[in-house]
Design an enzyme around this catalytic site. Structure first.
Site, PDB file in Angstrom:
ATOM      1  N   ARG A  66      -1.728  -7.631 -21.348  1.00  0.00           N
ATOM      2  CA  ARG A  66      -2.618  -7.333 -22.484  1.00  0.00           C
ATOM      3  C   ARG A  66      -1.994  -6.328 -23.460  1.00  0.00           C
ATOM      4  NH1 ARG A  66      -5.923  -3.017 -22.357  1.00  0.00           N
ATOM      5  NH2 ARG A  66      -7.729  -4.017 -23.289  1.00  0.00           N
ATOM      6  N   PRO A 105       0.816  -1.226   0.000  1.00  0.00           N
ATOM      7  CA  PRO A 105       0.000   0.000   0.000  1.00  0.00           C
ATOM      8  C   PRO A 105       0.846   1.271   0.000  1.00  0.00           C
ATOM      9  CG  PRO A 105      -0.700  -1.488   1.769  1.00  0.00           C
ATOM     10  CD  PRO A 105       0.543  -2.080   1.168  1.00  0.00           C
TER      11      PRO A 105
HETATM   12  C1  LIG Z   1      -3.044  -6.570   5.168  1.00  0.00           C
HETATM   13  S1  LIG Z   1      -1.849  -5.981   4.037  1.00  0.00           S
HETATM   14  C2  LIG Z   1      -0.673  -5.223   5.084  1.00  0.00           C
HETATM   15  C3  LIG Z   1      -0.917  -3.763   5.254  1.00  0.00           C
HETATM   16  C4  LIG Z   1       0.148  -3.079   6.087  1.00  0.00           C
HETATM   17  N1  LIG Z   1       0.020  -3.418   7.480  1.00  0.00           N
HETATM   18  C5  LIG Z   1       0.004  -1.574   5.923  1.00  0.00           C
HETATM   19  O1  LIG Z   1      -0.698  -0.961   6.704  1.00  0.00           O
HETATM   20  O2  LIG Z   1       0.585  -1.034   4.956  1.00  0.00           O
HETATM   21  C6  LIG Z   1      -1.036  -7.427   3.496  1.00  0.00           C
HETATM   22  C7  LIG Z   1      -0.403  -7.351   2.130  1.00  0.00           C
HETATM   23  O3  LIG Z   1      -1.409  -7.107   1.159  1.00  0.00           O
HETATM   24  C8  LIG Z   1      -0.854  -6.420   0.065  1.00  0.00           C
HETATM   25  N2  LIG Z   1      -1.628  -5.197  -0.162  1.00  0.00           N
HETATM   26  C9  LIG Z   1      -2.578  -4.682   0.645  1.00  0.00           C
HETATM   27  N3  LIG Z   1      -3.101  -3.565   0.143  1.00  0.00           N
HETATM   28  C10 LIG Z   1      -2.481  -3.347  -1.034  1.00  0.00           C
HETATM   29  C11 LIG Z   1      -2.568  -2.335  -2.035  1.00  0.00           C
HETATM   30  N4  LIG Z   1      -3.411  -1.319  -1.917  1.00  0.00           N
HETATM   31  N5  LIG Z   1      -1.781  -2.437  -3.115  1.00  0.00           N
HETATM   32  C12 LIG Z   1      -0.907  -3.468  -3.254  1.00  0.00           C
HETATM   33  N6  LIG Z   1      -0.776  -4.452  -2.333  1.00  0.00           N
HETATM   34  C13 LIG Z   1      -1.545  -4.401  -1.238  1.00  0.00           C
HETATM   35  C14 LIG Z   1       0.612  -6.145   0.393  1.00  0.00           C
HETATM   36  O4  LIG Z   1       1.397  -7.145  -0.230  1.00  0.00           O
HETATM   37  C15 LIG Z   1       0.605  -6.258   1.905  1.00  0.00           C
HETATM   38  O5  LIG Z   1       1.863  -6.589   2.421  1.00  0.00           O
END
Ligand SMILES: C[S@@+](CC[C@H](N)C(=O)[O-])C[C@H]1O[C@@H](n2cnc3c(N)ncnc32)[C@H](O)[C@@H]1O
Length: 244
Positions: free
Chosen positions: A152, A88
């Protein structure tokens, strides 16, 4: 192109075997591998996560299984390619990034889970990508989103039924409205110009409606758009029409 994904939920990638992505893999345009980094743990319970130093809720992915899974990719492919961490906190994904990634020979994605990663995993990474300002349970859907938008764009990926040339964002604008048969569906009619066979008028209409849709729905895209004189004229026409 070769694509490797490091994930502890390899079954989540089943959709990648369907539709255009499925055909692209079948035709050998893309070699797609999902590596379960749980297979690379060096502890007897095959744990991939552990508690957070300093306290706090949840579990973090440990560096060891991911580093060793990455070493396996490197040994097999001869390189790691561009290594993309789904996170994120990464750069928000967009069409320009998909276009850039589509030029690469090798992409390796790391999909996180739980509370996220041990910070040292970022040592392996060349790019950090977020797919939007929200939090998913894991990086798998994010990886699939980035892969789908990228693949794509590869030459020959879409075949004859589709084209990415006029897609929204590819031109810097949203795509114009489109219609198929019938010309009159329960009183809802296709604009006359599209039935006229007059290609110059059709092109002009499409450009104008593309500008109109962007002006209404995503005016932010117009802020950096390089207008041609013709497009300036069309946008002024739209503004004048809407004042009437
Ligand atoms: C529950 S999330 C962890 C969030 C983290 N504790 C934070 O607040 O940034 C678990 C995983 O989901 C993925 N993930 C969650 N949201 C994402 C997003 N908006 N874009 C890309 N990957 C995401 C990432 O790989 C992340 O490590």
């Amino acid at each position: 192109m070769r694509i490797d994904v490091l994930s502890i939920f390899p079954n989540m990638f089943a959709p990648m075997r369907e539709s255009i992505m499925g055909k692209v893999i079948e035709r050998g345009l893309v070699e797609f591998n999902v590596i379960d980094f749980r297979d690379y743990t060096d502890n007897k319970h095959n744990n991939v996560d552990d508690v957070v130093y300093g306290g706090g809720q949840g579990m973090l992915l440990m560096p060891q299984p991911i580093f060793d899974a990455m070493a396996h990719v490197e040994a097999e492919a001869g390189n790691r390619g561009r290594v993309i961490l789904l996170d994120p906190a990464g750069k928000t994904f967009n069409q320009a990034m998909a276009e850039e990634l589509a030029h690469e020979e090798h992409l390796t994605f790391i999909a996180g889970h739980y509370e996220g990663y041990d910070e040292r995993i970022r040592e392996l990474v060349t790019d950090e990508i977020s797919i939007g300002d929200f939090v998913l349970t894991g990086g798998e859907l994010g990886a699939m989103t980035v892969i789908d938008a990228t693949v794509r764009l590869l030459d020959e990926a879409l075949g004859d039924e589709m084209s990415a040339v006029d897609d929204s964002f590819s031109t810097g604008l949203l795509e114009y409205p489109q219609y198929t048969r019938p010309a009159d569906f329960r009183g809802l009619k296709v604009p006359d110009v599209l039935l006229s066979g007059h290609h110059a008028n059709i092109d002009r209409w499409r450009k104008k409606e593309s500008l109109r849709r962007t002006y209404h729905r995503r005016p932010d895209l117009l802020e950096n758009y390089a207008f041609t004189p013709e497009e300036h004229k069309l946008l002024n026409e739209i503004k004048a029409e809407e004042k009437e």
